[in-house]
Design a protein around this motif. Structure first.
Motif, mmCIF file in Angstrom:
data_model
loop_
_atom_site.group_PDB
_atom_site.id
_atom_site.type_symbol
_atom_site.label_atom_id
_atom_site.label_comp_id
_atom_site.label_asym_id
_atom_site.label_seq_id
_atom_site.Cartn_x
_atom_site.Cartn_y
_atom_site.Cartn_z
ATOM 1 N N THR A 140 77.586 165.224 84.615
ATOM 2 C CA THR A 140 77.920 163.852 84.994
ATOM 3 C C THR A 140 78.583 163.787 86.360
ATOM 4 O OG1 THR A 140 78.257 163.311 82.648
ATOM 5 C CG2 THR A 140 79.201 161.801 84.270
ATOM 6 N N LEU A 141 78.126 162.839 87.191
ATOM 7 C CA LEU A 141 78.787 162.536 88.463
ATOM 8 C C LEU A 141 79.143 161.056 88.472
ATOM 9 C CD1 LEU A 141 79.644 163.530 91.312
ATOM 10 C CD2 LEU A 141 77.444 162.641 92.140
ATOM 11 N N TYR A 142 80.423 160.754 88.649
ATOM 12 C CA TYR A 142 80.918 159.369 88.685
ATOM 13 C C TYR A 142 81.392 159.066 90.098
ATOM 14 C CZ TYR A 142 83.868 155.313 87.422
ATOM 15 O OH TYR A 142 84.454 154.077 87.340
ATOM 16 N N VAL A 143 80.713 158.124 90.751
ATOM 17 C CA VAL A 143 80.918 157.822 92.161
ATOM 18 C C VAL A 143 81.480 156.411 92.317
ATOM 19 C CG1 VAL A 143 79.759 157.466 94.382
ATOM 20 C CG2 VAL A 143 79.030 159.326 92.878
ATOM 21 N N CYS A 144 82.530 156.278 93.115
ATOM 22 C CA CYS A 144 83.048 154.954 93.457
ATOM 23 C C CYS A 144 83.691 155.021 94.838
ATOM 24 C CB CYS A 144 84.045 154.469 92.397
ATOM 25 S SG CYS A 144 84.454 152.707 92.540
ATOM 26 N N GLY A 145 84.244 153.913 95.274
ATOM 27 C CA GLY A 145 84.879 153.840 96.581
ATOM 28 C C GLY A 145 85.027 152.397 97.001
ATOM 29 N N THR A 146 85.477 152.174 98.217
ATOM 30 C CA THR A 146 85.681 150.825 98.722
ATOM 31 C C THR A 146 84.598 150.466 99.739
ATOM 32 O OG1 THR A 146 87.294 151.827 100.234
ATOM 33 C CG2 THR A 146 88.154 150.643 98.329
ATOM 34 N N TYR A 147 84.076 149.232 99.619
ATOM 35 C CA TYR A 147 83.163 148.717 100.634
ATOM 36 C C TYR A 147 84.009 148.010 101.692
ATOM 37 C CZ TYR A 147 79.599 146.524 103.322
ATOM 38 O OH TYR A 147 78.820 146.172 104.392
ATOM 39 N N GLU A 148 83.869 148.431 102.963
ATOM 40 C CA GLU A 148 84.857 148.053 103.961
ATOM 41 C C GLU A 148 84.311 147.259 105.140
ATOM 42 O OE1 GLU A 148 87.134 151.528 104.980
ATOM 43 O OE2 GLU A 148 87.633 151.934 102.884
ATOM 44 N N TYR A 149 83.007 147.042 105.218
ATOM 45 C CA TYR A 149 82.446 146.304 106.337
ATOM 46 C C TYR A 149 82.250 144.831 105.977
ATOM 47 C CZ TYR A 149 81.494 150.566 109.030
ATOM 48 O OH TYR A 149 81.622 151.719 109.753
ATOM 49 N N GLY A 150 81.888 144.042 106.988
ATOM 50 C CA GLY A 150 81.463 142.681 106.716
ATOM 51 C C GLY A 150 82.463 141.597 107.062
ATOM 52 N N THR A 151 82.030 140.357 106.796
ATOM 53 C CA THR A 151 82.801 139.169 107.144
ATOM 54 C C THR A 151 84.143 139.119 106.430
ATOM 55 O OG1 THR A 151 80.735 137.956 107.442
ATOM 56 C CG2 THR A 151 82.736 136.648 107.206
ATOM 57 N N THR A 152 84.157 139.512 105.149
ATOM 58 C CA THR A 152 85.409 139.398 104.390
ATOM 59 C C THR A 152 86.510 140.267 104.986
ATOM 60 O OG1 THR A 152 84.584 141.078 102.848
ATOM 61 C CG2 THR A 152 84.281 138.768 102.224
ATOM 62 N N SER A 153 86.161 141.461 105.435
ATOM 63 C CA SER A 153 87.167 142.339 106.036
ATOM 64 C C SER A 153 87.628 141.807 107.385
ATOM 65 C CB SER A 153 86.607 143.755 106.198
ATOM 66 O OG SER A 153 86.275 144.315 104.958
ATOM 67 N N GLU A 154 86.677 141.372 108.202
ATOM 68 C CA GLU A 154 87.039 140.849 109.521
ATOM 69 C C GLU A 154 87.909 139.597 109.393
ATOM 70 O OE1 GLU A 154 84.490 139.857 113.018
ATOM 71 O OE2 GLU A 154 83.635 141.810 112.628
ATOM 72 N N THR A 155 87.552 138.728 108.451
ATOM 73 C CA THR A 155 88.326 137.502 108.242
ATOM 74 C C THR A 155 89.742 137.822 107.777
ATOM 75 O OG1 THR A 155 86.303 136.354 107.594
ATOM 76 C CG2 THR A 155 88.378 135.308 107.021
ATOM 77 N N ARG A 156 89.858 138.711 106.800
ATOM 78 C CA ARG A 156 91.169 139.064 106.278
ATOM 79 C C ARG A 156 92.030 139.721 107.352
ATOM 80 N NH1 ARG A 156 94.051 137.172 101.928
ATOM 81 N NH2 ARG A 156 95.825 138.562 101.662
ATOM 82 N N ALA A 157 91.409 140.520 108.210
ATOM 83 C CA ALA A 157 92.155 141.167 109.292
ATOM 84 C C ALA A 157 92.730 140.127 110.256
ATOM 85 C CB ALA A 157 91.255 142.148 110.035
ATOM 86 N N LEU A 158 91.961 139.076 110.542
ATOM 87 C CA LEU A 158 92.472 138.005 111.393
ATOM 88 C C LEU A 158 93.663 137.313 110.745
ATOM 89 C CD1 LEU A 158 89.121 136.424 112.642
ATOM 90 C CD2 LEU A 158 90.846 137.544 114.077
ATOM 91 N N ILE A 159 93.555 137.071 109.433
ATOM 92 C CA ILE A 159 94.641 136.407 108.717
ATOM 93 C C ILE A 159 95.897 137.276 108.706
ATOM 94 C CG2 ILE A 159 95.368 135.595 106.429
ATOM 95 C CD1 ILE A 159 92.431 134.766 105.958
ATOM 96 N N GLU A 160 95.717 138.603 108.514
ATOM 97 C CA GLU A 160 96.869 139.508 108.431
ATOM 98 C C GLU A 160 97.300 140.035 109.799
ATOM 99 O OE1 GLU A 160 96.912 142.464 105.435
ATOM 100 O OE2 GLU A 160 96.047 141.170 103.891
ATOM 101 N N LYS A 161 96.596 139.576 110.871
ATOM 102 C CA LYS A 161 96.957 139.944 112.247
ATOM 103 C C LYS A 161 96.986 141.463 112.451
ATOM 104 C CE LYS A 161 99.529 135.701 113.295
ATOM 105 N NZ LYS A 161 99.006 134.971 112.129
ATOM 106 N N CYS A 162 95.883 142.084 112.069
ATOM 107 C CA CYS A 162 95.726 143.518 112.273
ATOM 108 C C CYS A 162 94.263 143.788 112.603
ATOM 109 C CB CYS A 162 96.155 144.312 111.037
ATOM 110 S SG CYS A 162 95.157 143.979 109.556
ATOM 111 N N THR A 163 93.936 145.018 112.934
ATOM 112 C CA THR A 163 92.532 145.351 113.172
ATOM 113 C C THR A 163 91.821 145.516 111.840
ATOM 114 O OG1 THR A 163 92.849 147.757 113.162
ATOM 115 C CG2 THR A 163 93.202 146.599 115.262
ATOM 116 N N ALA A 164 90.491 145.422 111.879
ATOM 117 C CA ALA A 164 89.719 145.610 110.658
ATOM 118 C C ALA A 164 89.921 147.011 110.099
ATOM 119 C CB ALA A 164 88.237 145.344 110.933
ATOM 120 N N GLN A 165 89.991 148.011 110.974
ATOM 121 C CA GLN A 165 90.201 149.385 110.502
ATOM 122 C C GLN A 165 91.558 149.549 109.823
ATOM 123 O OE1 GLN A 165 87.841 152.436 110.888
ATOM 124 N NE2 GLN A 165 89.124 152.319 109.070
#
Length: 338
Positions: free
Chosen positions: A59-84
């Motif tokens: 068995t291999l169980y794979v997960c992680g975070t999806y980090e690209y896209g509009t939602t990340s860029e928008t949230r970064a603007l709101i939190e006043k930080c870079t997307a990274q």
């Protein structure tokens, strides 16, 4: 993680044995996970992974975070930080929440990696080579101050925070010009219209192959009823070409001349995240993802993610004309209301 570290101790399929590949929906890194995220896919996938191992399945169980896209860029603007910076913050939070509930994975990765870009662009170019992509000029809503962060009311169900491609409440598609009372998500400004060039994945050309696979897989595997019903509804309505790029900066860039200012949007490359996270775990990732004779793929999702996996990503896999491990078992939940 270096190459030698990835190879050391990696779980790989064993020919002749039962090899189970398990994924659950990758959380977006734009907020703290809530109980619905846990119940919707992660907990059930983890329980199933433990069950498989207790039965002696490889068995291999794979997960992680999806980090690209509009939602990340928008949230970064709101939190006043870079997307990274935002991605680093919420990746750690997501990882911590899982550990708090004693949920573990064989690998918990992220999509802001060179391999994510490499594999995504390779798949894109194969679809282009196989003539499943087309170029068109479209008219879209655009915030002059914050680029493409536009929301509005979805006309059919009334959801007030729909983006200009699909409603998160009823999962129907739309053109951004159909939104009622459109506004910029950041400051509420009224957007303007402008023409732009886009690349479309011609899902309509792939419909017959997607439908044939769906009927075969849903009968040979075990699918939740809502997973079957949502997929069938999309196919019955008829698949339509879907725009791949977005006019934002945070993402894998479209690998074609003239598209230097556009990136590949989440609906196309989020599911590729499972593949790239596995590739960061082991250099022999193809033994899991391009090995349908030896591997069965089990997915655990909330119902809002169904068409991305059973229609769009499946069509993407088919369109490359490569040999892919495709979905066998689908477990999907309805929304948790509490």
């Amino acid at each position: 993680m270096g190459q030698s570290q990835r190879k050391r101790g990696a779980v790989l399929p064993v020919p002749g044995e039962r090899n189970i590949l398990i994924t659950n929906a990758l959380p977006y890194v734009n907020n703290v996970p809530h109980l619905g995220n846990l119940i919707g896919s992660t907990l059930s996938a983890y329980v199933f992974a433990r069950y498989c191992r207790s039965r002696g399945y490889n068995t291999l169980y794979v997960c992680g975070t999806y980090e690209y896209g509009t939602t990340s860029e928008t949230r970064a603007l709101i939190e006043k930080c870079t997307a990274q910076q935002l991605c680093h913050k919420y990746h750690a939070i997501d990882d911590g929440v899982c550990k708090c509930f004693n949920i573990s994975f064989d690998t918990f990765g992220r999509t802001t990696t060179p391999l994510q870009t490499e594999i995504t662009q390779e798949i894109f170019l194969k679809l282009h080579q196989n003539e499943f992509l087309k170029e068109e000029m479209i008219t879209q809503l655009y915030c002059e101050q914050h680029q493409s962060f536009v929301q509005g009311e979805f006309p059919s169900c009334g959801y007030p925070e729909a983006y200009g491609d699909q409603c998160d409440l009823c999962s129907q598609l739309l053109d951004s010009l159909e939104l009622k009372s459109p506004r910029c998500k950041i400051d509420g400004a009224t957007p303007v219209t402008r023409e732009t060039k886009h690349i479309f994945l011609e899902l309509d050309k792939l419909q017959s192959e997607i439908a044939a696979w769906f009927h075969q897989a849903a009968s040979s595997g075990v699918w939740s009823n809502n997973g079957k019903e949502i997929t069938f509804a999309w196919l019955k309505e008829g698949l339509k070409p879907r725009s791949i790029p977005r006019d934002i900066k945070w993402g894998a860039h479209v690998p074609l001349p003239g598209y230097e200012d556009k990136v590949i949007y989440a609906w196309f490359d989020a599911c590729i995240g499972y593949v790239s996270i596995t590739a960061n775990y082991t250099d022999e990732w193809q033994k899991w993802w391009q090995n349908p004779d030896d591997v069965q793929l089990y997915r655990f999702l909330g119902k809002d993610n169904v068409p991305y996996h059973t229609v769009i990503f499946l069509g993407t896999q088919i369109g490359t004309r490569d040999t892919w491990t495709k979905l066998h078992h689908l477990s999907t939940t309805d929304y948790l209301t509490y």
